[in-house]
Motif scaffolding. Structure first.
Motif: not given
Length: 248
Positions: A24-28
């Motif tokens: 979830g840190v990288s999905t954005e």
């Protein structure tokens, strides 16, 4: 007091914070979550449909179906043009301020370092390093993506060059694991963000925490024991939360 305000206060008065982050840190930043319905494993191109998704990033695929492995890796794992998002940037700023002591990441994209973080434990490895499977000679971060050979070859011995990523069927890197556990053991605050804590043994690392506050920031609830008095759960995206922290 709201959860965001409580989190601001915790950050303000503590100087031994550790961040434990997942996909979830990288999905954005536009990198798909491997396990979401819209994730990497569900974006099948025709040539990959006959393979189990985990197989395509496995040790078995690398050694016994090598051309398929590298074709999938080049198509799906190239994050060279991806930029850090607000979460990466705020964490880097907190480290610069002396508050954040370590980042433990399950991601392999190198975006924390790109944002400026230095104390990062990459427990699943990284696409930013490559090495020869035989002589261990190291190669620059984009060597595999730039190579015109179907199987990128070592310039020293001619054997395949592989990414320094932990594939399915491989052990986690001992040094990274030991560093991550030590950081969690000594932390006063543990922020868990963007992870379902469904991947083991990584998810078990949080059991080493002995500090005062656990902060969970995730879109979905996690199945972990928390203290209602001292811990915080924020059911929201990391971007929304970190944008409100006003870390300068």
């Amino acid at each position: 007091m709201g959860s965001i305000e409580r989190l601001k206060d915790i950050i303000k008065i503590n100087e031994n914070i550790v961040f434990f982050g997942g996909a979830g840190v990288s999905t954005e930043s536009g990198i798909p979550d491997f396990r979401s319905k819209e994730g990497l494993y569900n974006q099948h191109d025709i040539q990959f449909d006959k393979y189990n998704p985990e197989y395509l990033l496995s040790r078995e695929c690398l050694y016994y179906n090598t051309k398929v492995f590298y074709e999938f890796y080049r198509q799906k794992m190239d994050t060279r043009s991806v930029e850090p998002n607000i979460t990466h940037k705020v964490l880097a700023k907190l480290e610069e301020q002396g508050k954040l002591k370590a980042i433990i990441t399950q991601n392999i994209d190198g975006l924390h370092q790109k944002a400026g973080s230095k104390s990062v434990f990459e427990i699943h490895g990284t696409t930013q390093r490559n090495y020869c499977v035989k002589c261990k000679h190291e190669f620059e971060s984009d060597y595999i993506f730039k190579s015109e050979d179907k199987i990128p070859a070592c310039t020293e011995c001619g054997r395949p060059v592989r990414p320094d990523v932990v594939l399915y069927g491989e052990k986690l890197p001992k040094k990274e694991v030991e560093g991550a556990i030590k950081a969690i053991e000594s932390a006063d605050v543990l922020i868990i963000g963007g992870t379902s804590l469904s991947v083991y043994p990584t998810a078990s690392f949080i059991s080493y925490f002995r500090g005062g506050h656990i902060v969970v920031i995730n879109k979905d609830e996690l199945n972990i024991m928390l203290n209602a008095e001292s811990d915080i759960v924020i059911l929201d995206s990391l971007g929304n939360v970190f944008n409100q922290l006003d870390i300068k």
